[in-house]
Write a protein that holds these residues in place. Sequence first.
Motif, PDB file in Angstrom:
ATOM      1  N   ARG A   4       0.849  -1.093   0.059  1.00 48.68           N
ATOM      2  CA  ARG A   4      -0.037  -0.045   0.057  1.00 48.68           C
ATOM      3  C   ARG A   4       0.693   1.365   0.078  1.00 48.68           C
ATOM      4  N   GLU A  47       1.634   2.593   3.394  1.00 48.11           N
ATOM      5  CA  GLU A  47       2.554   1.844   4.201  1.00 48.11           C
ATOM      6  C   GLU A  47       4.336   1.991   3.917  1.00 48.11           C
ATOM      7  N   ALA A  99       5.041  -4.532   3.402  1.00 48.77           N
ATOM      8  CA  ALA A  99       4.131  -5.667   3.320  1.00 48.77           C
ATOM      9  C   ALA A  99       4.587  -6.761   2.463  1.00 48.77           C
ATOM     10  N   LEU A 125      -3.046  -4.998  16.309  1.00 49.36           N
ATOM     11  CA  LEU A 125      -3.965  -5.746  14.932  1.00 49.36           C
ATOM     12  C   LEU A 125      -5.308  -4.811  14.842  1.00 49.36           C
ATOM     13  N   THR A 170      -9.657  -5.860  11.061  1.00 49.58           N
ATOM     14  CA  THR A 170      -9.722  -6.830   9.887  1.00 49.58           C
ATOM     15  C   THR A 170      -8.306  -7.348  10.101  1.00 49.58           C
ATOM     16  N   LYS A 215      -5.051  -6.658  10.301  1.00 51.91           N
ATOM     17  CA  LYS A 215      -4.331  -5.937   9.627  1.00 51.91           C
ATOM     18  C   LYS A 215      -3.135  -5.208  10.514  1.00 51.91           C
TER      19      LYS A 215
END
Length: 152
Positions: free
Chosen positions: A18, A21, A34, A128, A131, A133
């Motif tokens: 992303r 990120e 990621a 986290l 969801t 993540k």
Amino acid sequence: TGDCGRLDEDGFLKITGRIKEQYKLLNGKYVFPAAIEEDIGLEPMVANAMIYGEGRDFNICLIVPDFEAVARITGKVGDPATLVKDPEVTRTIEERVVNALKGKYGGYEIPKKFIFLTENFTLENGTLTQTLKLKRRAVVEKYRDQIEAAYA
């Protein structure tokens, strides 16, 4: 979409992370953590991992070992706090992670130091999202002292 990607040799688009990120190392190189974390997670001895290095000289990696796999592969058994301090265990995991990333990522992307954690990233400890993540800022804040020590 906010996603970053690249075309592989067959012309297929591979999502690499992303945009929000990504971060820049001190040398000016951008890192998309990621994809690196995903590849580190493929190592059987790793339950979870997070790459960090924003504004720093190099990347470090926070690793939560898979303690069952550690016992199976190294023959070492014990409580997590003891295992993450065992030089043979940590060296084995570090070598396997670095070898898995070599040739796939630039040298500047491969972590130079590792921090081994006994507690996994969970909803309960606030690392986290709902969801599932990773909350990067929450992890950095939680382990700030260890991260600063790794860069000292």
